[in-house]
Motif scaffolding. Sequence first.
Motif, PDB file in Angstrom:
ATOM      1  N   TRP A   1       0.920  -1.389  -0.016  1.00 16.72           N
ATOM      2  CA  TRP A   1      -0.016  -0.030   0.010  1.00 16.72           C
ATOM      3  C   TRP A   1       1.040   1.266  -0.142  1.00 16.72           C
ATOM      4  O   TRP A   1       0.274   2.497  -0.285  1.00 16.72           O
ATOM      5  CB  TRP A   1      -0.917   0.053   1.153  1.00 16.72           C
ATOM      6  N   ASN A   2       2.218   1.231   0.272  1.00 13.54           N
ATOM      7  CA  ASN A   2       3.057   2.269   0.277  1.00 13.54           C
ATOM      8  C   ASN A   2       3.580   2.616  -1.054  1.00 13.54           C
ATOM      9  O   ASN A   2       4.412   2.026  -1.713  1.00 13.54           O
ATOM     10  CB  ASN A   2       4.266   2.011   1.367  1.00 13.54           C
ATOM     11  N   TRP A   3       2.823   3.481  -1.656  1.00 14.12           N
ATOM     12  CA  TRP A   3       3.339   3.919  -3.093  1.00 14.12           C
ATOM     13  C   TRP A   3       4.837   4.739  -3.059  1.00 14.12           C
ATOM     14  O   TRP A   3       5.183   4.738  -4.360  1.00 14.12           O
ATOM     15  CB  TRP A   3       2.049   4.817  -3.866  1.00 14.12           C
ATOM     16  N   MET A   4       5.071   5.054  -2.002  1.00 13.45           N
ATOM     17  CA  MET A   4       6.612   5.918  -2.218  1.00 13.45           C
ATOM     18  C   MET A   4       7.589   5.011  -2.366  1.00 13.45           C
ATOM     19  O   MET A   4       8.717   5.693  -2.098  1.00 13.45           O
ATOM     20  CB  MET A   4       6.513   6.912  -0.909  1.00 13.45           C
ATOM     21  N   LEU A   5       7.511   3.745  -2.071  1.00 15.64           N
ATOM     22  CA  LEU A   5       8.869   3.037  -2.009  1.00 15.64           C
ATOM     23  C   LEU A   5       9.548   3.243  -3.105  1.00 15.64           C
ATOM     24  O   LEU A   5       9.190   3.291  -4.202  1.00 15.64           O
ATOM     25  CB  LEU A   5       8.361   1.313  -2.072  1.00 15.64           C
ATOM     26  N   GLU A   6      10.903   3.456  -2.618  1.00 15.71           N
ATOM     27  CA  GLU A   6      12.025   3.557  -3.935  1.00 15.71           C
ATOM     28  C   GLU A   6      11.963   2.433  -4.976  1.00 15.71           C
ATOM     29  O   GLU A   6      12.105   2.625  -6.294  1.00 15.71           O
ATOM     30  CB  GLU A   6      13.327   3.752  -3.355  1.00 15.71           C
TER      31      GLU A   6
ATOM     32  N   ASP B   1      10.290   2.155 -11.002  1.00  9.61           N
ATOM     33  CA  ASP B   1       9.989   1.804 -12.576  1.00  9.61           C
ATOM     34  C   ASP B   1       8.608   1.375 -12.485  1.00  9.61           C
ATOM     35  O   ASP B   1       8.149   0.736 -13.481  1.00  9.61           O
ATOM     36  CB  ASP B   1      10.857   0.740 -12.777  1.00  9.61           C
ATOM     37  N   ASN B   2       7.613   1.472 -11.634  1.00 11.11           N
ATOM     38  CA  ASN B   2       6.191   0.938 -11.717  1.00 11.11           C
ATOM     39  C   ASN B   2       5.616   1.973 -12.294  1.00 11.11           C
ATOM     40  O   ASN B   2       5.429   3.061 -11.909  1.00 11.11           O
ATOM     41  CB  ASN B   2       5.917   0.643 -10.247  1.00 11.11           C
ATOM     42  N   VAL B   3       4.722   1.693 -13.455  1.00  8.52           N
ATOM     43  CA  VAL B   3       4.209   2.733 -14.194  1.00  8.52           C
ATOM     44  C   VAL B   3       3.133   3.419 -13.209  1.00  8.52           C
ATOM     45  O   VAL B   3       2.688   4.474 -13.605  1.00  8.52           O
ATOM     46  CB  VAL B   3       3.554   1.971 -15.275  1.00  8.52           C
ATOM     47  N   ASN B   4       2.459   2.637 -12.276  1.00  7.12           N
ATOM     48  CA  ASN B   4       1.472   3.267 -11.623  1.00  7.12           C
ATOM     49  C   ASN B   4       1.679   4.290 -10.412  1.00  7.12           C
ATOM     50  O   ASN B   4       1.021   4.960 -10.165  1.00  7.12           O
ATOM     51  CB  ASN B   4       0.371   2.254 -10.917  1.00  7.12           C
ATOM     52  N   PHE B   5       2.922   3.870  -9.825  1.00  2.00           N
ATOM     53  CA  PHE B   5       3.369   4.581  -8.764  1.00  2.00           C
ATOM     54  C   PHE B   5       4.777   5.322  -8.816  1.00  2.00           C
ATOM     55  O   PHE B   5       5.033   5.829  -7.922  1.00  2.00           O
ATOM     56  CB  PHE B   5       3.588   3.375  -7.625  1.00  2.00           C
TER      57      PHE B   5
ATOM     58  N   GLU C   1      -6.317   9.474  -0.599  1.00  3.71           N
ATOM     59  CA  GLU C   1      -5.002   8.496  -0.411  1.00  3.71           C
ATOM     60  C   GLU C   1      -3.748   8.937  -1.119  1.00  3.71           C
ATOM     61  O   GLU C   1      -2.803   8.952  -0.455  1.00  3.71           O
ATOM     62  CB  GLU C   1      -5.652   7.254  -1.290  1.00  3.71           C
ATOM     63  N   PRO C   2      -3.993   9.621  -2.327  1.00  5.78           N
ATOM     64  CA  PRO C   2      -2.690  10.233  -2.893  1.00  5.78           C
ATOM     65  C   PRO C   2      -2.020  11.391  -1.948  1.00  5.78           C
ATOM     66  O   PRO C   2      -0.808  11.635  -1.785  1.00  5.78           O
ATOM     67  CB  PRO C   2      -3.061  10.781  -4.253  1.00  5.78           C
ATOM     68  N   ASP C   3      -2.801  11.972  -1.358  1.00  6.86           N
ATOM     69  CA  ASP C   3      -2.617  13.293  -0.445  1.00  6.86           C
ATOM     70  C   ASP C   3      -1.540  12.702   0.637  1.00  6.86           C
ATOM     71  O   ASP C   3      -0.422  13.821   0.896  1.00  6.86           O
ATOM     72  CB  ASP C   3      -3.784  13.779   0.201  1.00  6.86           C
ATOM     73  N   ARG C   4      -1.664  11.610   1.299  1.00  7.93           N
ATOM     74  CA  ARG C   4      -0.646  11.298   2.537  1.00  7.93           C
ATOM     75  C   ARG C   4       0.672  11.090   1.604  1.00  7.93           C
ATOM     76  O   ARG C   4       1.629  11.274   2.663  1.00  7.93           O
ATOM     77  CB  ARG C   4      -1.050   9.927   2.864  1.00  7.93           C
ATOM     78  N   PHE C   5       0.909  10.788   0.585  1.00 10.30           N
ATOM     79  CA  PHE C   5       2.307  10.915  -0.062  1.00 10.30           C
ATOM     80  C   PHE C   5       2.569  11.922  -0.526  1.00 10.30           C
ATOM     81  O   PHE C   5       4.019  12.186  -0.479  1.00 10.30           O
ATOM     82  CB  PHE C   5       2.137   9.770  -1.191  1.00 10.30           C
ATOM     83  N   ILE C   6       1.545  12.561  -1.059  1.00 10.80           N
ATOM     84  CA  ILE C   6       2.298  14.089  -1.537  1.00 10.80           C
ATOM     85  C   ILE C   6       2.531  14.922  -0.413  1.00 10.80           C
ATOM     86  O   ILE C   6       3.739  15.657  -0.494  1.00 10.80           O
ATOM     87  CB  ILE C   6       0.938  14.879  -2.394  1.00 10.80           C
ATOM     88  N   GLU C   7       2.089  14.620   0.719  1.00  4.13           N
ATOM     89  CA  GLU C   7       2.469  15.638   1.764  1.00  4.13           C
ATOM     90  C   GLU C   7       3.409  15.182   2.642  1.00  4.13           C
ATOM     91  O   GLU C   7       4.536  15.839   2.954  1.00  4.13           O
ATOM     92  CB  GLU C   7       1.017  15.637   3.064  1.00  4.13           C
ATOM     93  N   THR C   8       3.743  13.671   2.455  1.00  3.84           N
ATOM     94  CA  THR C   8       4.928  13.233   3.343  1.00  3.84           C
ATOM     95  C   THR C   8       6.246  13.525   2.452  1.00  3.84           C
ATOM     96  O   THR C   8       7.299  13.756   2.819  1.00  3.84           O
ATOM     97  CB  THR C   8       4.858  11.607   2.990  1.00  3.84           C
ATOM     98  N   ARG C   9       5.969  13.739   0.932  1.00  3.11           N
ATOM     99  CA  ARG C   9       7.162  14.197   0.138  1.00  3.11           C
ATOM    100  C   ARG C   9       7.666  15.570   0.759  1.00  3.11           C
ATOM    101  O   ARG C   9       8.809  15.817   0.961  1.00  3.11           O
ATOM    102  CB  ARG C   9       6.840  14.253  -1.271  1.00  3.11           C
ATOM    103  N   LYS C  10       6.610  16.412   1.142  1.00  2.00           N
ATOM    104  CA  LYS C  10       6.849  17.705   1.382  1.00  2.00           C
ATOM    105  C   LYS C  10       7.839  17.858   2.803  1.00  2.00           C
ATOM    106  O   LYS C  10       8.825  18.431   3.100  1.00  2.00           O
ATOM    107  CB  LYS C  10       5.697  18.670   1.454  1.00  2.00           C
ATOM    108  N   VAL C  11       7.181  16.909   3.522  1.00  2.00           N
ATOM    109  CA  VAL C  11       7.882  16.793   5.019  1.00  2.00           C
ATOM    110  C   VAL C  11       9.411  16.537   4.924  1.00  2.00           C
ATOM    111  O   VAL C  11      10.320  16.724   5.405  1.00  2.00           O
ATOM    112  CB  VAL C  11       7.058  16.076   5.812  1.00  2.00           C
TER     113      VAL C  11
ATOM    114  N   LYS D   1       5.456   8.250 -10.097  1.00  2.00           N
ATOM    115  CA  LYS D   1       5.596   9.531  -9.636  1.00  2.00           C
ATOM    116  C   LYS D   1       5.420   9.629  -8.295  1.00  2.00           C
ATOM    117  O   LYS D   1       5.624  11.105  -7.932  1.00  2.00           O
ATOM    118  CB  LYS D   1       4.245  10.177 -10.421  1.00  2.00           C
ATOM    119  N   TYR D   2       5.228   8.743  -7.501  1.00  2.31           N
ATOM    120  CA  TYR D   2       5.206   8.810  -5.982  1.00  2.31           C
ATOM    121  C   TYR D   2       6.513   8.330  -5.403  1.00  2.31           C
ATOM    122  O   TYR D   2       6.869   8.683  -4.028  1.00  2.31           O
ATOM    123  CB  TYR D   2       4.206   8.207  -5.427  1.00  2.31           C
ATOM    124  N   ALA D   3       7.360   7.521  -6.166  1.00  2.32           N
ATOM    125  CA  ALA D   3       8.315   6.889  -5.525  1.00  2.32           C
ATOM    126  C   ALA D   3       9.503   7.960  -5.025  1.00  2.32           C
ATOM    127  O   ALA D   3       9.709   8.763  -5.684  1.00  2.32           O
ATOM    128  CB  ALA D   3       8.972   5.823  -6.671  1.00  2.32           C
TER     129      ALA D   3
END
Length: 430
Positions: free
Chosen positions: A234-239, A243-247, A291-301, A249-251
């Motif tokens: 469920w963690n889209w931000m994993l490094e 190369d995952n087409v779906n995730f 759901e995407p917001d939790r990763f977008i905001e985490t990136r800022k932090v 942009k969040y990696a």
Amino acid sequence: MFFKVKRICSIVAATLLLNATLVLVQSASVFAADAPVDLKLNVRSAILMEASTGQVLYEMNADEAYPPASMSKMMTEYLVMEAIKSGKLSETETVNTSPYAASVIGSGGLLAPNEQSTVDNLFAAMSIYSANDASVTLAERIAGTEEDFAKMMNDKAKEMKLSDKAHFINATGLPRADMGKYAPTGIQGETMLTARDAAIIAYNIIKDHKEVLKYTATPSRKFREKDKAPMINWNWMLEGNKDNVNFKKYAYQGLDGLKTGSTKEALYCFTGTAERNGMRLISVVMGAPKEPDRFIETRKVLDYGFNNFEFVPVLNAKQEIKELKTVNIKKGVATEVPVVTQSELKIIAKKGTPKEQFQPTAEPLSDESKLVAPIAQGQVLGTVKITYGGKDYTTNLVASEQVEKGSWFRLFFRAVKDFFVDLFSGAKKG
């Protein structure tokens, strides 16, 4: 003469005014540096912590308690890994799934009643897929019942010194209403955590059970070899998603954990951790609206942390500290022994911080009467401390050479010498 005095007074007044202005400018700089940072986050609360020291680098409503949803599984993970480390549980052990565990709603749905699964597979399901059925199965194996396991979670919360708002009612983070007839009767309320609590749990997991990251960093894994589809993290931000087409942009570079969570009450939450250039950060966001917001905001932090802070090596290993070059000892060939730092001391600080702000304070052991020869090289004889950002950083001071015990003959004449020195010193004072 009058004009000379007037001119001198003018010079003095101008000097005083200049000094006052400098003080005000310096104060303003300090206040500006310490001013709260507004990252304009679209969440209920957030915090950023450095993982080796626990130093907080940023916070927003960090002490307000909210439902954490499946982020509470970090405590379940901690207790399972503690049981493995202590030998009470084995990764290869097979565990039976109870009818209740198999019926738990929410994420998961992997297990059938009385299905046998290894601890390793169950832990992977909990950490990667946030599986509620796997979490309850492990909880029941360790404590007998999920309610007794929740009591263990609350005991561990006290041990970790979480806030008095931290509270667990189950192993999954599900609200009481979703547990139905299986809701605990001996534990009231709902599972609640502050962002600071979540960060402290993450800090302890990484400190005590860093092997958890081999699971949380896994983008996908099959629960059974025969399964057609894998469990997707469920963690889209994993490094690993770069190369995952779906995730992709969040990696996020260096990100390898840690736990997501979402319910209607909690909204979308995420405890993340990433390491870059030897510095690991822990971030928590709670209550993102989508759901995407939790990763977008985490990136800022996390960006704020990696862009603005760094480890500063303030003391080298085996370095002499001018404030305490030697420590007095008793009954030795020598009366004192040189000391040096035992290890390197690094401080997490804002980039560009002047090194003058890192002033060491050194002192010998509190009970110097115990410093009696023989003294071994490397023996701890004191400590050195540097305070920065409201946190103390310490390392030991150790003997840089050994000191043998003095012979009775040497010690006798030293005592005689000290006696006459004290006698004459007293006579001079009198």
